[in-house]
Design a protein around this motif. Structure first.
Motif, PDB file in Angstrom:
ATOM      1  N   VAL A 232       0.836  -1.203   0.000  1.00 43.22           N
ATOM      2  CA  VAL A 232       0.000   0.000   0.000  1.00 43.22           C
ATOM      3  C   VAL A 232       0.871   1.253   0.000  1.00 43.22           C
ATOM      4  N   TYR A 233       1.895   1.251   0.812  1.00 45.88           N
ATOM      5  CA  TYR A 233       2.791   2.409   0.889  1.00 45.88           C
ATOM      6  C   TYR A 233       3.483   2.652  -0.457  1.00 45.88           C
ATOM      7  N   ASN A 234       3.933   1.581  -1.093  1.00 50.12           N
ATOM      8  CA  ASN A 234       4.636   1.731  -2.366  1.00 50.12           C
ATOM      9  C   ASN A 234       3.709   2.116  -3.509  1.00 50.12           C
TER      10      ASN A 234
ATOM     11  N   GLY B  87      -5.864   4.893 -11.433  1.00 51.27           N
ATOM     12  CA  GLY B  87      -5.031   4.579 -10.282  1.00 51.27           C
ATOM     13  C   GLY B  87      -5.103   3.121  -9.904  1.00 51.27           C
ATOM     14  N   CYS B  88      -6.301   2.532  -9.950  1.00 56.12           N
ATOM     15  CA  CYS B  88      -6.460   1.120  -9.594  1.00 56.12           C
ATOM     16  C   CYS B  88      -5.716   0.217 -10.572  1.00 56.12           C
ATOM     17  N   ILE B  89      -5.739   0.555 -11.853  1.00 57.65           N
ATOM     18  CA  ILE B  89      -5.025  -0.255 -12.843  1.00 57.65           C
ATOM     19  C   ILE B  89      -3.526  -0.240 -12.555  1.00 57.65           C
ATOM     20  N   VAL B  90      -2.982   0.941 -12.339  1.00 61.34           N
ATOM     21  CA  VAL B  90      -1.536   1.056 -12.101  1.00 61.34           C
ATOM     22  C   VAL B  90      -1.139   0.354 -10.810  1.00 61.34           C
TER      23      VAL B  90
ATOM     24  N   MET C  33      -1.446  -3.553 -11.086  1.00 62.93           N
ATOM     25  CA  MET C  33      -0.388  -4.173 -11.884  1.00 62.93           C
ATOM     26  C   MET C  33       0.957  -4.097 -11.168  1.00 62.93           C
ATOM     27  N   LEU C  34       1.240  -2.987 -10.492  1.00 65.67           N
ATOM     28  CA  LEU C  34       2.481  -2.890  -9.719  1.00 65.67           C
ATOM     29  C   LEU C  34       2.487  -3.884  -8.564  1.00 65.67           C
TER      30      LEU C  34
END
Length: 286
Positions: A160-162, A212-215, A218-219
């Protein structure tokens, strides 16, 4: 002459991007797909088949880790959205003048360091001799040192932090362009805070939310360092299985198959998210 010069300039500008897409994205993925269908019969003999994919479905540890990674990535993305939305709202709608830039910079500063440094920072805070354990002992809530690392909660905290900045940025961009009159009209028509949020703010911010959710998803799905360093033996992550096949076992065929499956999962979840929200990839990515 001017038209030719313009086209030449355009192609010169696009060349680095096209080379990056073709050489570092398209070609490696096509090569990985090809290798995933290879079956090594001996050290110098290769055949073609579906053995690597059959191994995935027949070995419960593979597909259970696969499903677990997907579910935890979805939960992490949802939690990141819950934390990032109030932050983005305050920066975009409530902060004024220099404070808006200062707050945005405060979100950006941690990302001047690498993911490895940020992860080690959380490990220092969460270990049994770390700050949080010391606070709990000072408050008298625990009798001795508490180890908060090497579990799923620690992994989610790190993920979450990253991913927080990658959720805050598109939300701030979207919310900053919202007309204040829309919110006031919602209240004037008798809507409460929850109604205005649901009927006015969220629909307006939906492109930023989906982007934002997509990025973040995937990360998170493709993360390796954070789950390995902060997770324990029961916090298996699918990228660890891919690393093990490629680096430890030198089984590139099986590693390629696992990589293809992870790519299929991420693509499927992105497509499903766009369909459920009624958004398009062009709209959410600007």
């Amino acid at each position: 002459m001017n038209a030719s010069a313009s086209r030449l300039s355009l192609w010169l500008l696009l060349t680095p991007f096209l080379l990056w897409i073709v050489l570092l994205v398209l070609v490696p993925h096509l090569q990985m797909l090809r290798v995933s269908f290879q079956v090594r019969e001996s050290w110098d003999t290769l055949a073609w088949g579906l053995e690597q994919y059959q191994n995935f479905f027949s070995e419960s540890y593979y597909w259970r880790t696969f499903v677990r990674t997907g579910v935890m990535s979805l939960f992490t993305t949802f939690l990141t959205l819950l934390i990032a939305f109030p932050i983005a709202w305050y920066i975009a709608r409530l902060a004024r003048g220099r404070s808006k830039g200062i707050l945005f910079l405060a979100c950006l500063i941690p990302f001047w360091a690498s993911e490895l440094v940020r992860t080690y920072g959380w490990m220092i805070l969460l270990r049994e001799s770390g700050l949080f354990s010391s606070w709990l002992q000072a408050l008298g809530w625990v009798d001795g040192p508490v180890e908060m690392l090497y579990n799923d909660v620690a992994v989610i905290i790190g993920l979450v932090y990253n991913g927080l900045l990658f959720m805050v940025v598109p939300l701030v961009t979207t919310l900053d362009g919202m007309d204040e009159n829309l919110v006031e009209a919602g209240y004037d028509l008798g809507g409460g805070h929850a109604t205005v949020l649901r009927e006015v703010v969220i629909p307006w911010a939906m492109p930023g939310i989906v982007s934002g959710c997509i990025v973040v998803f995937m990360l998170t799905l493709g993360s390796y360092l954070t789950p390995i360093l902060m997770g324990g033996k029961d916090s298996a992550w699918f990228t660890e299985q891919i690393f093990t096949q490629f680096i430890t076992r030198f089984n590139w065929e099986q590693g390629a198959a696992l990589g293809v499956l992870l790519l299929v999962l991420s693509s499927l979840m992105v497509w499903l998210g766009l369909k459920l929200t009624g958004q398009s990839l062009r709209k959410v990515m600007g």
